[in-house]
Scaffold this active site. Structure first.
Site, PDB file in Angstrom:
ATOM      1  N   LYS A   1       8.518 -17.300 -10.404  1.00  0.00           N
ATOM      2  CA  LYS A   1       8.162 -16.321 -10.945  1.00  0.00           C
ATOM      3  C   LYS A   1       6.448 -16.690 -12.015  1.00  0.00           C
ATOM      4  O   LYS A   1       6.547 -17.337 -12.805  1.00  0.00           O
ATOM      5  CB  LYS A   1       8.989 -15.504 -12.020  1.00  0.00           C
ATOM      6  CG  LYS A   1       8.296 -14.256 -12.403  1.00  0.00           C
ATOM      7  CD  LYS A   1       9.403 -13.641 -13.059  1.00  0.00           C
ATOM      8  CE  LYS A   1       9.050 -12.635 -14.288  1.00  0.00           C
ATOM      9  NZ  LYS A   1       9.606 -12.006 -15.183  1.00  0.00           N
TER      10      LYS A   1
ATOM     11  N   ASP B   1      -4.037  -6.348   4.699  1.00  0.00           N
ATOM     12  CA  ASP B   1      -5.111  -7.142   5.309  1.00  0.00           C
ATOM     13  C   ASP B   1      -5.001  -8.558   4.763  1.00  0.00           C
ATOM     14  O   ASP B   1      -5.703  -9.428   5.449  1.00  0.00           O
ATOM     15  CB  ASP B   1      -6.443  -6.409   5.113  1.00  0.00           C
ATOM     16  CG  ASP B   1      -6.682  -5.279   6.233  1.00  0.00           C
ATOM     17  OD1 ASP B   1      -6.254  -5.389   7.205  1.00  0.00           O
ATOM     18  OD2 ASP B   1      -7.375  -4.405   5.662  1.00  0.00           O
TER      19      ASP B   1
ATOM     20  N   PHE C   1      -4.381   3.089  14.651  1.00  0.00           N
ATOM     21  CA  PHE C   1      -4.808   3.978  13.807  1.00  0.00           C
ATOM     22  C   PHE C   1      -5.826   3.619  12.884  1.00  0.00           C
ATOM     23  O   PHE C   1      -6.235   2.378  12.739  1.00  0.00           O
ATOM     24  CB  PHE C   1      -3.446   4.398  12.772  1.00  0.00           C
ATOM     25  CG  PHE C   1      -2.484   5.377  13.359  1.00  0.00           C
ATOM     26  CD1 PHE C   1      -1.674   5.531  14.453  1.00  0.00           C
ATOM     27  CD2 PHE C   1      -2.302   6.635  12.614  1.00  0.00           C
ATOM     28  CE1 PHE C   1      -1.060   6.338  14.917  1.00  0.00           C
ATOM     29  CE2 PHE C   1      -1.641   7.759  12.938  1.00  0.00           C
ATOM     30  CZ  PHE C   1      -0.701   7.416  14.061  1.00  0.00           C
TER      31      PHE C   1
ATOM     32  N   ASN D   1       0.736  -1.240   0.161  1.00  0.00           N
ATOM     33  CA  ASN D   1      -0.017   0.193   0.147  1.00  0.00           C
ATOM     34  C   ASN D   1       0.871   1.190   0.066  1.00  0.00           C
ATOM     35  O   ASN D   1       2.222   1.136   0.022  1.00  0.00           O
ATOM     36  CB  ASN D   1      -0.876  -0.056   1.317  1.00  0.00           C
ATOM     37  CG  ASN D   1       0.007   0.013   2.557  1.00  0.00           C
ATOM     38  OD1 ASN D   1       0.523   0.807   2.797  1.00  0.00           O
ATOM     39  ND2 ASN D   1      -0.282  -1.279   3.271  1.00  0.00           N
TER      40      ASN D   1
ATOM     41  N   LYS E   1     -10.988  -3.339  18.718  1.00  0.00           N
ATOM     42  CA  LYS E   1      -9.610  -3.870  19.067  1.00  0.00           C
ATOM     43  C   LYS E   1      -9.475  -3.277  20.671  1.00  0.00           C
ATOM     44  O   LYS E   1      -8.094  -3.436  20.929  1.00  0.00           O
ATOM     45  CB  LYS E   1      -8.627  -2.960  18.198  1.00  0.00           C
ATOM     46  CG  LYS E   1      -9.059  -3.495  16.582  1.00  0.00           C
ATOM     47  CD  LYS E   1      -7.892  -3.317  15.623  1.00  0.00           C
ATOM     48  CE  LYS E   1      -8.595  -3.410  14.120  1.00  0.00           C
ATOM     49  NZ  LYS E   1      -7.418  -3.600  13.216  1.00  0.00           N
TER      50      LYS E   1
HETATM   51  N1  CTP Z   1      -3.968  -3.510  11.821  1.00  0.00           N
HETATM   52  C1  CTP Z   1      -3.159  -4.629  12.261  1.00  0.00           C
HETATM   53  N2  CTP Z   1      -3.191  -5.599  11.844  1.00  0.00           N
HETATM   54  C2  CTP Z   1      -3.632  -5.963  10.698  1.00  0.00           C
HETATM   55  C3  CTP Z   1      -4.422  -4.810  10.179  1.00  0.00           C
HETATM   56  C4  CTP Z   1      -4.590  -3.670  10.833  1.00  0.00           C
HETATM   57  O1  CTP Z   1      -2.672  -4.571  13.539  1.00  0.00           O
HETATM   58  N3  CTP Z   1      -3.705  -6.956   9.909  1.00  0.00           N
HETATM   59  C5  CTP Z   1      -3.824  -2.240  12.904  1.00  0.00           C
HETATM   60  C6  CTP Z   1      -3.398  -1.249  12.220  1.00  0.00           C
HETATM   61  O2  CTP Z   1      -2.010  -0.862  12.371  1.00  0.00           O
HETATM   62  C7  CTP Z   1      -4.039   0.165  12.617  1.00  0.00           C
HETATM   63  C8  CTP Z   1      -5.442  -0.458  12.865  1.00  0.00           C
HETATM   64  O3  CTP Z   1      -5.187  -1.914  12.776  1.00  0.00           O
HETATM   65  O4  CTP Z   1      -3.780   0.374  13.790  1.00  0.00           O
HETATM   66  C9  CTP Z   1      -6.579  -0.089  11.951  1.00  0.00           C
HETATM   67  O5  CTP Z   1      -6.181  -0.424  10.677  1.00  0.00           O
HETATM   68  P1  CTP Z   1      -7.044  -0.254   9.489  1.00  0.00           P
HETATM   69  O6  CTP Z   1      -6.278  -0.762   8.032  1.00  0.00           O
HETATM   70  O7  CTP Z   1      -7.434   1.180   9.185  1.00  0.00           O
HETATM   71  O8  CTP Z   1      -8.148  -1.078   9.541  1.00  0.00           O
HETATM   72  P2  CTP Z   1      -8.651  -2.589   9.428  1.00  0.00           P
HETATM   73  O9  CTP Z   1      -8.751  -3.160  10.656  1.00  0.00           O
HETATM   74  O10 CTP Z   1      -7.805  -3.144   8.721  1.00  0.00           O
HETATM   75  O11 CTP Z   1     -10.134  -2.443   8.881  1.00  0.00           O
HETATM   76  P3  CTP Z   1     -10.688  -2.045   7.679  1.00  0.00           P
HETATM   77  O12 CTP Z   1     -10.024  -2.681   6.652  1.00  0.00           O
HETATM   78  O13 CTP Z   1     -12.212  -2.778   7.723  1.00  0.00           O
HETATM   79  O14 CTP Z   1     -10.827  -0.615   7.678  1.00  0.00           O
END
Ligand code: CTP
Length: 407
Positions: free
Chosen positions: A291, A281, A325, A212, A343
């Site tokens: 590859k 995620d 965050f 990302n 969380k």
């Molecule tokens: N986070 C984490 N581990 C993951 C995904 C997210 O620890 N696999 C943490 C991020 O570091 C951040 C928080 O969760 O502090 C929220 O991340 P965000 O990407 O905004 O949300 P998600 O939990 O992934 O939910 P969504 O994709 O539904 O917005």
């Protein structure tokens, strides 16, 4: 430091010349900006002579095509070039313009484009100073972290004796110097702060990955701020192109799984965790050994969810302060509140992403802080400034948790 000195129209404008002289003497570069009203009281030539620079006297140019083009963006240039903005005297009108975001002249327009520290030295009639409109404008400006150098009591030009007289130039110059070198608080001495930063990379095959747009700048700014405040800092970072702040212990990882393992391997003795990383995620369910060739007309990959590190930290929270965050493109407050509960965090720092001037990749950020006691919206500021504001709020949470009458 490079200082923009705004002068607005009051009888005290003549004292701004003395302030300019003092700032120059103390080694600063000064760019004077005179409002139209200021020029009724003092001439640009005075400031040109004292500062060695042409004062800015108008939002618009003399009418020539060349200077029109140059001046159309000058307020942005001046905002970027200067480290601090001081306005002395700041009239009731300037305070109102700044508080409400009006951009009718050079000074108020430049203020909106400026992200550094702001020092305001008001001067006005005692009744204007005491008026509820001025009081509430001052509250707004103080709330933005601006320094207000309060006017003194005395004999005012209008014949009244009372508050409203511009503070002495030396007092304003001292406030400028203090704001240039913000006092470093050492309130994190004895704390171990674990921060995650940057993106993660999830391999698709040996040469490609899913990731990302996170630059890691916010997490690194947090690490720098925590170290400056005396904490032992462990920074677990995804792949980024940033220097490690001094005194910070850095652990590099690539995938969400590696980040999870690094976090739990370093958790002993950690008192504050800030999960700033933009963790992927999903990861590819089965990564081929070789590859993927482009002979296929179309191909799809199956994705599995990655471990949610923050949620797992929330389940094993103990008395650690846990800050997450939420990067959102819509429903920011709602989503931040949902993540706070889901969380089990103490605070969620929410920011809107997908805009060009804040969030991912940018040096500035605009965030909201969501805790169980409410939501605070912070004005747009450099990430390093936001980092300190996050720690200020965290320390308040820490005090609340340990206060004898805390619920
Ligand atoms: N986070 C984490 N581990 C993951 C995904 C997210 O620890 N696999 C943490 C991020 O570091 C951040 C928080 O969760 O502090 C929220 O991340 P965000 O990407 O905004 O949300 P998600 O939990 O992934 O939910 P969504 O994709 O539904 O917005």
């Amino acid at each position: 430091m490079r200082i923009a000195l705004g002068v607005s129209g009051g009888i005290a404008a003549y004292k701004a010349a003395e302030l300019a002289r003092l700032l120059i003497q103390r080694g600063h570069e000064v760019q004077a900006i005179l409002t139209d009203a200021a020029q009724q009281f003092i001439t640009p030539l005075t400031f040109a002579t004292l500062t060695g620079r042409k004062p800015i006297t108008s939002l618009f140019s003399d009418g020539s095509a060349e200077s029109t083009l140059a001046s159309s963006v000058e307020h942005i240039g001046v905002a970027q070039e200067n480290d601090l903005l001081v306005v002395a005297p700041a009239t009731a009108n300037v305070l109102a313009q700044f508080a409400h975001g009006f951009a009718g002249d050079f000074l108020s327009t430049m203020y909106l484009a400026f992200t550094g520290p702001v020092v305001l030295a008001p001067a006005m009639n005692a009744n204007m100073w005491g008026h509820p409109a001025t009081r509430s404008n001052l509250e707004v400006l103080r709330g933005r972290g601006h320094v207000i150098v309060s006017p003194g009591d005395g004999f005012l030009a209008c014949g009244v004796i009372g508050p409203g007289r511009l503070a002495e130039p030396v007092e304003i110059a001292d406030a400028v110097d203090r704001a240039c070198k913000p006092q470093v608080v050492h309130d994190l001495v004895g704390e171990t702060v674990l921060i995650t930063a940057g993106p993660t990379q999830e391999p698709i095959d040996p040469v490609r990955f899913l990731s990302n747009r996170s630059s890691g700048k916010m997490g690194f700014a947090l690490a720098e701020a925590a170290a400056a405040r005396g904490a032992h800092v462990i920074l677990i970072s995804g792949p980024v192109d940033l220097h490690t702040p001094s005194g910070v212990e850095r652990v590099d990882v690539k995938t969400a799984e590696e980040m999870r393992n690094a976090v739990f391997a370093h958790l002993d003795g950690v008192s504050i965790v800030i999960k700033c990383a933009a963790v992927a995620d999903f990861r590819v369910a089965s990564v081929p050994q070789h590859k993927i060739k482009k002979t296929m007309a179309r191909f799809s990959v199956e994705l599995d969810p990655t471990p949610d590190i923050l949620a797992e930290l929330g389940r094993k929270k103990g008395d650690r302060l846990l800050i997450g965050f939420a990067a959102e493109t819509e429903n920011l407050v709602q989503e931040a509140k949902r993540k706070l509960e889901a969380k089990n965090c103490d605070m969620i720092v929410g920011n809107l992403v997908g805009q060009s001037d804040t969030g991912f990749e940018s040096d500035d950020n605009q965030v909201i802080l969501v805790t169980r006691s409410g939501t605070t919206e912070l004005p747009r500021a450099p990430k390093r400034v936001i980092a300190d504001q996050i720690f200020n709020e965290s320390m308040k949470l820490r005090l609340l948790a340990t206060a004898p009458y805390a619920h």
